[in-house]
Design a protein around this motif. Structure first.
Motif, PDB file in Angstrom:
ATOM      1  N   GLY A   1       0.788  -1.233   0.000  1.00 46.18           N
ATOM      2  CA  GLY A   1       0.000   0.000   0.000  1.00 46.18           C
ATOM      3  C   GLY A   1       0.813   1.274   0.000  1.00 46.18           C
ATOM      4  N   HIS A   2       2.052   1.218  -0.518  1.00 48.04           N
ATOM      5  CA  HIS A   2       2.799   2.468  -0.624  1.00 48.04           C
ATOM      6  C   HIS A   2       1.978   3.443  -1.461  1.00 48.04           C
ATOM      7  CE1 HIS A   2       5.842   5.394  -1.712  1.00 48.04           C
ATOM      8  NE2 HIS A   2       6.514   4.962  -0.655  1.00 48.04           N
ATOM      9  N   SER A   3       2.072   4.726  -1.163  1.00 47.26           N
ATOM     10  CA  SER A   3       1.220   5.705  -1.872  1.00 47.26           C
ATOM     11  C   SER A   3       1.470   5.680  -3.372  1.00 47.26           C
ATOM     12  CB  SER A   3       1.462   7.110  -1.321  1.00 47.26           C
ATOM     13  OG  SER A   3       2.787   7.500  -1.565  1.00 47.26           O
ATOM     14  N   GLU A   4       2.700   5.280  -3.771  1.00 50.23           N
ATOM     15  CA  GLU A   4       2.959   5.205  -5.219  1.00 50.23           C
ATOM     16  C   GLU A   4       2.197   4.029  -5.847  1.00 50.23           C
ATOM     17  OE1 GLU A   4       7.209   5.378  -4.726  1.00 50.23           O
ATOM     18  OE2 GLU A   4       6.981   7.448  -4.060  1.00 50.23           O
ATOM     19  N   ARG A   5       2.001   2.960  -5.112  1.00 54.24           N
ATOM     20  CA  ARG A   5       1.178   1.846  -5.596  1.00 54.24           C
ATOM     21  C   ARG A   5      -0.291   2.264  -5.586  1.00 54.24           C
ATOM     22  NH1 ARG A   5       3.645  -2.005  -8.203  1.00 54.24           N
ATOM     23  NH2 ARG A   5       1.584  -2.990  -8.118  1.00 54.24           N
TER      24      ARG A   5
ATOM     25  N   TYR B   1       3.390   5.709   8.421  1.00 52.59           N
ATOM     26  CA  TYR B   1       2.653   6.931   8.072  1.00 52.59           C
ATOM     27  C   TYR B   1       3.536   7.766   7.157  1.00 52.59           C
ATOM     28  CZ  TYR B   1       1.057  11.722   8.287  1.00 52.59           C
ATOM     29  OH  TYR B   1       0.678  12.997   7.932  1.00 52.59           O
ATOM     30  N   GLU B   2       3.054   7.957   5.933  1.00 45.68           N
ATOM     31  CA  GLU B   2       3.812   8.747   4.967  1.00 45.68           C
ATOM     32  C   GLU B   2       2.906   9.793   4.335  1.00 45.68           C
ATOM     33  OE1 GLU B   2       7.400   6.230   3.449  1.00 45.68           O
ATOM     34  OE2 GLU B   2       5.741   6.147   2.050  1.00 45.68           O
ATOM     35  N   PRO B   3       2.981  11.028   4.803  1.00 46.78           N
ATOM     36  CA  PRO B   3       2.182  12.067   4.152  1.00 46.78           C
ATOM     37  C   PRO B   3       2.660  12.217   2.710  1.00 46.78           C
ATOM     38  CG  PRO B   3       3.650  13.022   5.822  1.00 46.78           C
ATOM     39  CD  PRO B   3       3.846  11.541   5.877  1.00 46.78           C
TER      40      PRO B   3
ATOM     41  N   TRP C   1       2.501  14.393   0.490  1.00 50.04           N
ATOM     42  CA  TRP C   1       3.105  15.679   0.126  1.00 50.04           C
ATOM     43  C   TRP C   1       4.553  15.793   0.631  1.00 50.04           C
ATOM     44  CZ3 TRP C   1       4.245  18.047   4.746  1.00 50.04           C
ATOM     45  CH2 TRP C   1       3.489  17.624   5.850  1.00 50.04           C
ATOM     46  N   ALA C   2       4.968  14.879   1.477  1.00 46.41           N
ATOM     47  CA  ALA C   2       6.335  14.941   2.016  1.00 46.41           C
ATOM     48  C   ALA C   2       7.262  13.916   1.353  1.00 46.41           C
ATOM     49  CB  ALA C   2       6.314  14.704   3.524  1.00 46.41           C
ATOM     50  N   ILE C   3       6.712  13.116   0.419  1.00 47.07           N
ATOM     51  CA  ILE C   3       7.523  12.046  -0.175  1.00 47.07           C
ATOM     52  C   ILE C   3       8.341  12.575  -1.339  1.00 47.07           C
ATOM     53  CG2 ILE C   3       7.444   9.853  -1.422  1.00 47.07           C
ATOM     54  CD1 ILE C   3       5.009   9.095   0.242  1.00 47.07           C
ATOM     55  N   GLY C   4       9.636  12.493  -1.203  1.00 48.10           N
ATOM     56  CA  GLY C   4      10.540  12.867  -2.291  1.00 48.10           C
ATOM     57  C   GLY C   4      10.538  14.355  -2.609  1.00 48.10           C
TER      58      GLY C   4
ATOM     59  N   VAL D   1      12.472   5.094   4.651  1.00 48.49           N
ATOM     60  CA  VAL D   1      13.317   6.102   4.015  1.00 48.49           C
ATOM     61  C   VAL D   1      13.433   5.813   2.529  1.00 48.49           C
ATOM     62  CG1 VAL D   1      15.588   7.183   4.093  1.00 48.49           C
ATOM     63  CG2 VAL D   1      14.647   6.130   6.169  1.00 48.49           C
ATOM     64  N   GLY D   2      13.148   6.789   1.701  1.00 45.67           N
ATOM     65  CA  GLY D   2      13.289   6.611   0.263  1.00 45.67           C
ATOM     66  C   GLY D   2      14.657   7.090  -0.191  1.00 45.67           C
ATOM     67  N   GLY D   3      14.697   8.295  -0.750  1.00 49.85           N
ATOM     68  CA  GLY D   3      15.912   8.840  -1.361  1.00 49.85           C
ATOM     69  C   GLY D   3      17.172   8.685  -0.520  1.00 49.85           C
ATOM     70  N   ALA D   4      17.092   9.022   0.753  1.00 51.69           N
ATOM     71  CA  ALA D   4      18.300   9.007   1.590  1.00 51.69           C
ATOM     72  C   ALA D   4      18.830   7.595   1.831  1.00 51.69           C
ATOM     73  CB  ALA D   4      18.035   9.704   2.920  1.00 51.69           C
TER      74      ALA D   4
HETATM   75  O1  LIG Z   1       8.999   4.749   1.122  1.00 54.43           O
HETATM   76  C1  LIG Z   1       9.593   5.809   1.319  1.00 54.43           C
HETATM   77  C2  LIG Z   1       8.908   7.063   1.189  1.00 54.43           C
HETATM   78  O2  LIG Z   1       8.099   7.122   0.063  1.00 54.43           O
HETATM   79  C3  LIG Z   1       9.724   8.284   1.447  1.00 54.43           C
HETATM   80  O3  LIG Z   1      10.499   8.647   0.346  1.00 54.43           O
HETATM   81  P1  LIG Z   1      11.546   9.850   0.512  1.00 54.43           P
HETATM   82  O4  LIG Z   1      12.355   9.547   1.729  1.00 54.43           O
HETATM   83  O5  LIG Z   1      12.344   9.856  -0.758  1.00 54.43           O
HETATM   84  O6  LIG Z   1      10.719  11.102   0.707  1.00 54.43           O
END
Ligand SMILES: O=C[C@H](O)COP(=O)(O)O
Length: 263
Positions: free
Chosen positions: A100-104, A172-174, A176-179, A239-242
């Motif tokens: 259920g990641h928001s991208e999915r 919990y991943e808002p 608007w804060a992803i990437g 954590v995504g990008g980092a």
């Molecule tokens: O699954 C990780 C999240 O979508 C966060 O991604 P981000 O750290 O690149 O904002």
């Protein structure tokens, strides 16, 4: 009170082929030590094509890094072209799978009911689902974000027993804060994570609420991990990008060092 060991999970998304994956895991393993792993569970959530290589490396070198996938089919087997079953991930000794990641949800139309079915499929094979919830910016602006995330949590855990929820992780991943570099304030993140935990208590009981790990995700970096982790209901980060930068992911894992330096 239940001790919830922090979990730092790196979601690589669609990055790093299997050669790059091995190099990256080796780099990460080299920069971490037993003290890190005693304090924090560390996981990498990698593309399907990397899993076998990462498994071979982790098991061959007896690394304490855990690994998993970013999606799983809700079906056990059959004519589902392109899908990967929980049994297949289990055979690769995956510890985790993101569901259920928001991208999915956004690009593949995944609903709460589907997410719950995927979580159940994972649990059946001893894999911890990392169940993602979070609001889009318009919902945040309308002030409905807490209710939205609580509702999404309820729907995405539908049909799971108390023990199955305890064996799951919620992230919990808002959206608007992803990437975006736009990190939720620690107080914003805490508000929703606390509401999710309260919902677990009301759906099940206090023991489920106390035992279930809740992560925050969305532009987490070495520089902001400590303040997020200082919040009572945040037990780690997705954590995504980092996580693609071994040095920054290590700083996130060692968030306590930053907290000590700041005091
Ligand atoms: O699954 C990780 C999240 O979508 C966060 O991604 P981000 O750290 O690149 O904002």
């Amino acid at each position: 009170m239940t001790e919830r060991k922090p979990l730092m999970a790196g979601n690589w998304k669609m990055n790093l082929n299997h050669f790059e994956a091995m190099k990256h895991v080796q780099e990460l393993a080299f920069s971490l030590n037993d003290k890190d792993f005693d304090a924090v569970d560390v996981a990498v959530l990698v593309p399907f094509t990397d899993l076998r290589s990462v498994q071979t490396l982790v098991q061959g070198d007896k690394l304490r890094i855990r690994y998993g996938a970013q999606d799983v089919s809700e079906h056990a087997s059959g004519a589902y072209t392109g899908d990967i079953s929980a049994a297949m991930l289990g055979k690769l000794d995956c510890a985790y799978v993101v569901v259920g990641h928001s991208e999915r949800r956004q690009y593949h139309g995944e609903t709460d009911a589907l997410v719950a079915a995927k979580a159940l499929a994972a649990l059946k094979h001893g894999i911890t689902p990392i169940v993602c919830v979070g609001e889009h910016l318009d919902v945040r602006k309308s002030g409905e974000h807490v209710a939205h995330c609580v509702e999404q949590t309820r729907g995405s855990l539908a049909g799971l027993s108390a023990d199955q929820v305890k064996a799951s992780v919620i992230a919990y991943e808002p959206v608007w804060a992803i990437g975006t570099g736009e990190v939720a304030t620690p107080e914003d993140a805490q508000e929703v994570c606390a509401a999710i935990r309260a919902e677990l208590a009301s759906l099940f009981d206090e023991s489920v609420a106390a035992a279930t790990k809740i992560l925050y995700g969305g532009s987490v970096k070495g520089a902001n991990a400590a303040e997020l982790m200082a919040q009572a209901d945040i037990d780690g980060a997705l954590v995504g990008g980092a996580s693609l930068d071994a040095a920054d992911f290590t700083r996130i894992i060692r968030y306590r060092d930053a907290a000590v330096a700041a005091s």
